[in-house]
Write a protein that holds these residues in place. Structure first.
Motif, PDB file in Angstrom:
ATOM      1  N   SER A 128       1.010  -1.159  -0.040  1.00 66.55           N
ATOM      2  CA  SER A 128      -0.021  -0.311  -0.099  1.00 66.55           C
ATOM      3  C   SER A 128       0.869   0.857  -0.072  1.00 66.55           C
ATOM      4  CB  SER A 128      -0.894  -0.178   1.472  1.00 66.55           C
ATOM      5  OG  SER A 128       0.190  -0.200   2.706  1.00 66.55           O
ATOM      6  N   ASP A 129       1.689   0.981   0.945  1.00 62.05           N
ATOM      7  CA  ASP A 129       3.013   2.491   0.951  1.00 62.05           C
ATOM      8  C   ASP A 129       4.249   2.307  -0.476  1.00 62.05           C
ATOM      9  OD1 ASP A 129       3.533   0.302   1.616  1.00 62.05           O
ATOM     10  OD2 ASP A 129       4.795   1.734   4.282  1.00 62.05           O
ATOM     11  N   ARG A 130       4.673   1.446  -0.928  1.00 64.15           N
ATOM     12  CA  ARG A 130       5.080   1.109  -1.974  1.00 64.15           C
ATOM     13  C   ARG A 130       5.369  -0.157  -2.568  1.00 64.15           C
ATOM     14  NH1 ARG A 130       9.746  -0.321   2.790  1.00 64.15           N
ATOM     15  NH2 ARG A 130       8.209   0.612   4.027  1.00 64.15           N
ATOM     16  N   GLY A 131       6.614   0.167  -3.715  1.00 59.81           N
ATOM     17  CA  GLY A 131       6.621  -0.983  -4.440  1.00 59.81           C
ATOM     18  C   GLY A 131       7.804  -1.366  -4.363  1.00 59.81           C
ATOM     19  N   THR A 132       8.042  -2.804  -4.491  1.00 60.01           N
ATOM     20  CA  THR A 132       9.362  -2.551  -3.639  1.00 60.01           C
ATOM     21  C   THR A 132      10.379  -3.906  -5.271  1.00 60.01           C
ATOM     22  OG1 THR A 132       9.387  -3.001  -1.672  1.00 60.01           O
ATOM     23  CG2 THR A 132      11.329  -3.983  -2.619  1.00 60.01           C
ATOM     24  N   LEU A 133      11.655  -3.639  -5.808  1.00 67.58           N
ATOM     25  CA  LEU A 133      11.436  -4.149  -6.946  1.00 67.58           C
ATOM     26  C   LEU A 133      12.998  -5.066  -6.524  1.00 67.58           C
ATOM     27  CD1 LEU A 133      11.546  -5.015  -9.524  1.00 67.58           C
ATOM     28  CD2 LEU A 133      13.037  -3.375 -10.384  1.00 67.58           C
TER      29      LEU A 133
END
Ligand code: SAH
Ligand code: SF4
Length: 411
Positions: A128-133
């Motif tokens: 919800s608060d980030r997108g991690t690669l």
């Protein structure tokens, strides 16, 4: 034009003769761009300006061809396109988990004498608060941690800096995370709020500190404020504990650090994370204590995989908090993600909670990392081999359907 012809019976050659692809500048650093521009005749005094133009098109806007670079003269665009491309690694398969996690199997170009094109995996985890690669640094791994699937594969080779950066470009292409992005035309684009890569973790295949220079160069490109702009505070390098390189990494690359600890005693860690025989726990923690830039605001994350009956007792939990005393730390408890043939089981959920309680009471934030993408074998330590299976099922279509490799595991 140079042609690559496989060594086949001459009568079959015609059907397999194919043009050798142009060298790709996707993922290139400023130095490579400078060399490419020079090779197409750009005069020295223009180089800096031209590099900046390309940089912005490639890493701010994410364009996949020179043609789109409208403020570069037509003539120069054509000269570049004659000699180079901005092609990304080929996407062999894309899988979307029920929880939104996406995993790509990417085929790299063969380098040198390689017989087969190596393949790597990259995973995107929207929250919800980030997108991690989660990106890979090597094809396979030289180390042999007993609970890790990647560790069962021998090292094929280090990734180049370009190949590391290209994973970010592919992910941004596929989730539509560029200013003028055109959605992938498969009706499965994420809602725009979930489309942002805010964080990078070097937690895919490989030991990043054994590919120090290329990983460092790639993270310099990823964090470049004129380009991809992922802040170094949002980049985390995870290491199994290559002690001599830890201080060097902190000094030269200045990203956040995660340590794959997994055991509190040397005898057990020697077994689980065999590099411990070379660099035991005390040396590893000394390197952590002196990690450049370490502070309460910039803590080290200690990863601890929960293995039933192996390292999950409450005595282990108490020893863990003792061990980390004085180090600004976060503890990440990772439920073990099983893979076919693995010799361990994940700890029972109640035991993980009891373990976490001891750690929390000692004042450590210890989120239990929710396994993501287990249904597509995208979770920690599951990368690579399983995708060979997935690929077989994905053959014939460019995009595999979500969950085709579902293993039915539950947390
Ligand atoms: N080689 C580096 C980075 C890649 S592994 C390292 O070892 O740190 C990323 C993380 O996944 C590490 O903490 C690793 O220990 C963990 N991991 C590996 N296999 C796992 C599994 N089967 N289940 C859960 N975590 C695993
Ligand atoms: Fe390599 Fe990390 Fe897996 Fe160990 S846990 S085998 S270091 S990828």
């Amino acid at each position: 034009m140079v042609l690559v012809v496989d060594a086949l019976d001459p009568k079959d050659k015609a059907s397999v003769t194919r043009p050798e692809p142009l060298p790709s500048l996707a993922g290139a650093g400023r130095g490579e761009l400078c060399a490419a521009l020079t090779s197409v005749g750009v005069p020295d005094k223009q180089l800096r300006m031209r590099v900046n133009q390309l940089w912005s098109w490639m890493y701010v806007r994410g364009v996949p061809s020179f043609d789109a670079m409208t403020d570069v003269s037509k003539d120069l665009r054509a000269r570049l396109a004659e000699r180079y491309s901005l092609d990304r690694p080929e996407i062999v398969s894309e899988q979307v988990s029920q929880d939104g996690t996406r995993k790509w199997l990417l085929r790299l170009r063969r380098s040198g004498t390689e017989v087969a094109a190596p393949e790597i995996e990259t995973v995107y985890i929207p929250e919800s608060d980030r997108g991690t690669l989660c990106i890979s640094s090597q094809v396979g791994c030289t180390l042999t941690c007993t609970f890790c699937h990647t560790g069962t594969q021998r090292l094929v080779r280090n990734l180049s800096a370009d190949e590391i950066v290209a994973q970010i470009l592919v992910a941004r292409d596929r989730i539509g995370d560029w200013p003028d992005a055109v959605a992938p035309d498969d009706g499965r684009l994420l809602p725009s709020t979930e489309r942002k890569i805010t964080n990078i973790v070097l937690m895919g295949m490989g030991e990043p500190l054994y590919n120090f220079d290329n990983v460092k160069a790639a993270m310099a490109i990823a964090s470049d404020g004129e380009g991809l702009s992922v802040s170094k505070r949002r980049i985390t390098l995870s290491t199994s504990g290559v002690v001599p390189e830890i201080a060097r990494w902190g000094g030269e690359a200045q990203t956040m650090l995660a340590i794959s600890l997994h055991a509190v005693r040397d005898d057990l860690r020697n077994e689980l994370v065999p590099i411990n025989k070379k660099y035991p726990i005390s040396e590893l923690l000394d390197a952590c204590r002196s990690y450049p830039g370490l502070s309460n605001a910039r803590r080290i994350t200690f990863e601890y995989v929960m293995l039933k009956g192996v390292n999950d007792s409450l005595a282990d939990a108490k020893a863990l908090v003792q061990l980390l005393k004085g180090i600004p730390a976060k503890i990440n408890l990772i439920p073990f993600n099983p893979w076919p043939g693995s010799q361990y089981e994940c700890s029972d959920w109640e035991q993980i909670e009891r373990f976490a309680e001891v750690v929390n009471k000692a004042g450590y934030a210890s989120p239990v990392r929710t396994p993501r993408g287990r249904d597509i074998f995208a979770a920690c330590g599951q990368l690579k081999s399983e995708s060979l299976k997935i690929r077989a099922s994905a053959r014939g279509g460019s995009v595999a359907q979500s969950g085709t490799a579902g293993s039915g595991q539950g947390a």
